[in-house]
Design a protein around this motif. Structure first.
Motif, PDB file in Angstrom:
ATOM      1  N   ALA A   1       0.849  -1.204   0.000  1.00  0.00           N
ATOM      2  CA  ALA A   1       0.000   0.000   0.000  1.00  0.00           C
ATOM      3  C   ALA A   1       0.871   1.235   0.000  1.00  0.00           C
ATOM      4  CB  ALA A   1      -0.901  -0.012   1.214  1.00  0.00           C
TER       5      ALA A   1
ATOM      6  N   SER B   1       0.205   4.011   1.293  1.00  0.00           N
ATOM      7  CA  SER B   1       0.156   4.757   2.549  1.00  0.00           C
ATOM      8  C   SER B   1       1.280   4.307   3.483  1.00  0.00           C
ATOM      9  CB  SER B   1      -1.195   4.559   3.219  1.00  0.00           C
ATOM     10  OG  SER B   1      -1.472   3.184   3.290  1.00  0.00           O
ATOM     11  N   LYS B   2       1.796   3.095   3.253  1.00  0.00           N
ATOM     12  CA  LYS B   2       2.864   2.587   4.126  1.00  0.00           C
ATOM     13  C   LYS B   2       4.253   2.880   3.563  1.00  0.00           C
ATOM     14  CE  LYS B   2       0.240  -1.131   6.219  1.00  0.00           C
ATOM     15  NZ  LYS B   2      -0.038  -2.549   6.122  1.00  0.00           N
TER      16      LYS B   2
ATOM     17  N   ALA C   1       6.527   5.323   0.968  1.00  0.00           N
ATOM     18  CA  ALA C   1       6.578   6.490   0.080  1.00  0.00           C
ATOM     19  C   ALA C   1       7.200   6.037  -1.241  1.00  0.00           C
ATOM     20  CB  ALA C   1       7.423   7.574   0.711  1.00  0.00           C
TER      21      ALA C   1
ATOM     22  N   ASN D   1      -4.224   4.420  -7.961  1.00  0.00           N
ATOM     23  CA  ASN D   1      -4.814   5.423  -7.077  1.00  0.00           C
ATOM     24  C   ASN D   1      -6.208   5.699  -7.610  1.00  0.00           C
ATOM     25  OD1 ASN D   1      -5.277   7.458  -5.272  1.00  0.00           O
ATOM     26  ND2 ASN D   1      -4.075   8.977  -6.391  1.00  0.00           N
TER      27      ASN D   1
ATOM     28  N   TRP E   1       0.938  10.849  -4.724  1.00  0.00           N
ATOM     29  CA  TRP E   1      -0.156   9.953  -4.314  1.00  0.00           C
ATOM     30  C   TRP E   1       0.104   9.414  -2.912  1.00  0.00           C
ATOM     31  CZ3 TRP E   1      -1.063   6.483  -9.294  1.00  0.00           C
ATOM     32  CH2 TRP E   1      -1.454   7.321 -10.343  1.00  0.00           C
ATOM     33  N   GLN E   2      -0.842   9.694  -2.023  1.00  0.00           N
ATOM     34  CA  GLN E   2      -0.689   9.228  -0.636  1.00  0.00           C
ATOM     35  C   GLN E   2      -1.426   7.912  -0.434  1.00  0.00           C
ATOM     36  OE1 GLN E   2       1.144  11.069   1.429  1.00  0.00           O
ATOM     37  NE2 GLN E   2       1.379  12.823   0.064  1.00  0.00           N
ATOM     38  N   ASN E   3      -2.498   7.706  -1.185  1.00  0.00           N
ATOM     39  CA  ASN E   3      -3.311   6.492  -1.024  1.00  0.00           C
ATOM     40  C   ASN E   3      -3.177   5.631  -2.274  1.00  0.00           C
ATOM     41  OD1 ASN E   3      -4.359   7.505   1.424  1.00  0.00           O
ATOM     42  ND2 ASN E   3      -5.699   8.829   0.208  1.00  0.00           N
TER      43      ASN E   3
ATOM     44  N   SER F   1      -2.280   1.658  -4.066  1.00  0.00           N
ATOM     45  CA  SER F   1      -1.410   0.502  -3.876  1.00  0.00           C
ATOM     46  C   SER F   1      -0.382   0.427  -4.993  1.00  0.00           C
ATOM     47  CB  SER F   1      -2.254  -0.773  -3.877  1.00  0.00           C
ATOM     48  OG  SER F   1      -2.935  -0.858  -5.105  1.00  0.00           O
TER      49      SER F   1
ATOM     50  N   ASP G   1      -8.153  13.925  -2.209  1.00  0.00           N
ATOM     51  CA  ASP G   1      -7.917  12.536  -1.795  1.00  0.00           C
ATOM     52  C   ASP G   1      -8.537  11.542  -2.771  1.00  0.00           C
ATOM     53  OD1 ASP G   1      -6.369  12.910   0.305  1.00  0.00           O
ATOM     54  OD2 ASP G   1      -7.852  12.501   1.863  1.00  0.00           O
TER      55      ASP G   1
END
Lengths: 159, 379
Positions: free
Chosen positions: B132, B134-135, B137, B158, B192-194, B196, B275
């Motif tokens: 993911a 989010s985990k 960068a 995303n 992109w923060q979210n 996979s 988001d």
């Protein structure tokens, strides 16, 4: 293995090739699809590579020089008629260049043409840096190129 | 084609390799002695290293220096006549093979051919791996793939967006996201923060369209991120729900803006919008700001007011509506000026600069040397 400085050169006529060859002390220029390559052995372990573009073609310039231009210390635009209407092909190159790259540009042009400078509103947002040439010859280029590099260096230090 | 560095103080040895090993898919580069080789390793990582030096002390000295660089590249030592124990010592220090020169031409060729045939990275990733965003960068992912000199495609997801980053021996050579330029696509994906990612290793020699090295890419991405964060920070009341103005004439709006503005029809906060539908493009964050300033997106209270105004107009008779329109044209403060958007986005010249290739020259020491040489020349 010599260190190399690569400088792409956009010129408005093929005569510049002879002057760049004279400046580099060589009578050879390797021809590639989009440009001519002239090697100037400056010192025992330093060479300058000039990539001369005198026939403008957007696609080939992008294909051949898009990797080199970002890594060059500066780009030289050589014209006999700076900004004037006769210089339309070179101005087209310049406009194309400005919209695709951020490497700083130095114009090399004979002193007498600086007087007839004419800035067009289209596409030119600021007055570029230029180094006047005392005459159109390899000797004058040899003096002008260090000046051009120095100009860019000073500009960066100021920023 | 395997890249091989020949580290030797004699060019004749390099010439010997080139002539004797003709036809093997290997490209030799003579990098000179170890001093020069250390410089060369900073620039480029080959697949193999050949050490060729007659003096054994010197060979061990060079190997010790090579070990310090921690490159973990396979290397072959070429010595003059060497005893068994001397060879053993070199094997123990990690050499893939130790070859005493001169050797029989045919034998020499067969040995080298067999060594070079082995795959470059035997411990490379052969299977797919996923995770993911989010985990991890994106920059850390690229760094670890660079360290492992991985070859393959990193795919990022995303929402509805899907982008690819392509690696050649650890170097990022290409990125794909819709129709965006490779570097811009990479910079956008870095926001992109979210979502996979998945990585699939391959052995294809991918075509390079991004000519910057990974360090330069990190710098460009950092610069972009600063601009993006600045643009997001400039959006007023990010946490408050905004609505698309009911007075908005949808035909005056560009097609892409129309898609985005539709998401706000039922109310949405700018943060949630970025988001859920954000693609990481700087212009998207800037436009959001401009839409709020221009009154295309409005808060709940203004939205209610405008709705009431519209209802009132609807309830009026046809003639009175026309009169109202004609005579109140000058006074109509609720109308939207569609030219405003151009003005606000035009203020930010940086967004235009993003589409131009960056200037990455850093070898000022060479320029100084050149200028010094030219000054001496004048004297």
């Amino acid at each position: 293995m010599n260190d190399i400085l690569e400088i792409p050169v956009f010129a408005d006529s093929q005569s510049w090739e002879a002057w760049f060859r004279e400046c580099s002390g060589t009578d050879q220029a390797q021809s590639y699809h989009a440009f001519k390559h002239i090697t100037w052995p400056v010192g025992p372990d330093l060479d300058i590579y000039f990539y001369l573009v005198d026939h403008f073609n957007e696609h080939t310039v992008k294909e051949a020089l898009s990797a080199i231009i970002p890594c060059a210390p500066c780009i030289l635009f050589c014209g006999n008629h700076l900004y004037s209407r006769e210089a339309r092909p070179l101005n087209n190159m310049y406009r194309f260049y400005l919209s695709h790259f951020r490497t700083p540009v130095v114009w090399l042009t004979p002193e007498e043409f600086l007087e007839e400078k004419e800035i067009h509103a289209d596409g030119q947002t600021e007055e570029p840096d230029y180094v006047p040439l005392t005459e159109l010859s390899g000797r004058a280029l040899k003096k002008a190129i260090p000046q051009a590099l120095e100009l860019i260096k000073q500009k960066i230090q100021k920023d | 084609m395997r890249e091989t560095f020949v580290i030797s103080d004699r060019e004749s040895i390099y010439r010997m390799f080139v002539t004797e090993l003709k036809g093997i898919p290997v490209h030799f580069t003579w990098v000179g002695d170890m001093d020069r080789a250390e410089e060369a390793f900073k620039r480029e990582k080959p697949d193999f290293v050949f050490f060729a030096v007659r003096d054994k002390k010197r060979m061990h000295n060079w190997l010790a220096r090579y070990k310090k660089l921690q490159l973990k590249l396979p290397f072959i030592c070429f010595l003059g006549h060497a005893q068994w124990d001397e060879r053993e010592l070199l094997w123990m220090s990690g050499a893939t093979e130790v070859i005493g020169l001169p050797a029989l031409r045919k034998e020499f060729r067969i040995i080298i051919e067999n060594i070079l045939k082995r795959p470059v990275s035997q411990n490379g990733i052969t299977q797919k791996f996923e995770g993911a965003l989010s985990k991890y960068a994106l920059m850390d992912l690229i760094q670890s793939l660079e360290d492992g000199r991985q070859n393959g495609v990193l795919t990022l997801y995303n929402g509805d967006l899907k982008g690819d980053i392509i690696f050649n021996k650890g170097a990022v050579v290409h990125a794909r996201l819709e129709d965006f330029e490779p570097l811009l696509a990479l910079q956008m994906m870095a926001q992109w923060q979210n979502g996979s990612f998945s990585f699939e290793a391959d052995k294809i020699n991918h075509k390079a369209t991004i000519k910057l090295n990974n360090q330069q890419i990190y710098r460009e991405c950092q610069k972009y991120q600063q601009k993006y964060e600045k643009a997001v920070a400039a959006i007023p009341d990010k946490e408050i729900v905004f609505y698309t103005s009911p007075l908005l004439d949808w035909e005056q709006v560009g097609p892409q803006a129309r898609v985005y503005l539709r998401y706000f029809k039922e109310g949405l906060t700018p943060v949630d919008f970025l988001d859920q539908y954000g693609n990481g493009l700087l212009r998207q964050a800037e436009n959001l700001n401009a839409w709020i300033k221009n009154g295309w997106l409005i808060k709940r209270s203004a939205f209610n007011r405008q709705m009431a105004q519209l209802e009132e107009e609807q309830n009026r008779g046809g003639m009175s509506r026309i009169f109202q329109r004609v005579f109140n044209r000058q006074k109509n403060t609720g109308a939207i000026d569609y030219n405003l958007e151009l003005k606000t986005t035009g203020e930010n010249e940086d967004s235009d600069l993003l589409y131009r290739r960056p200037w990455v020259f850093h070898l000022w020491e060479r320029v100084d040397r050149f200028n010094a040489l030219m000054e001496n020349d004048d004297e």
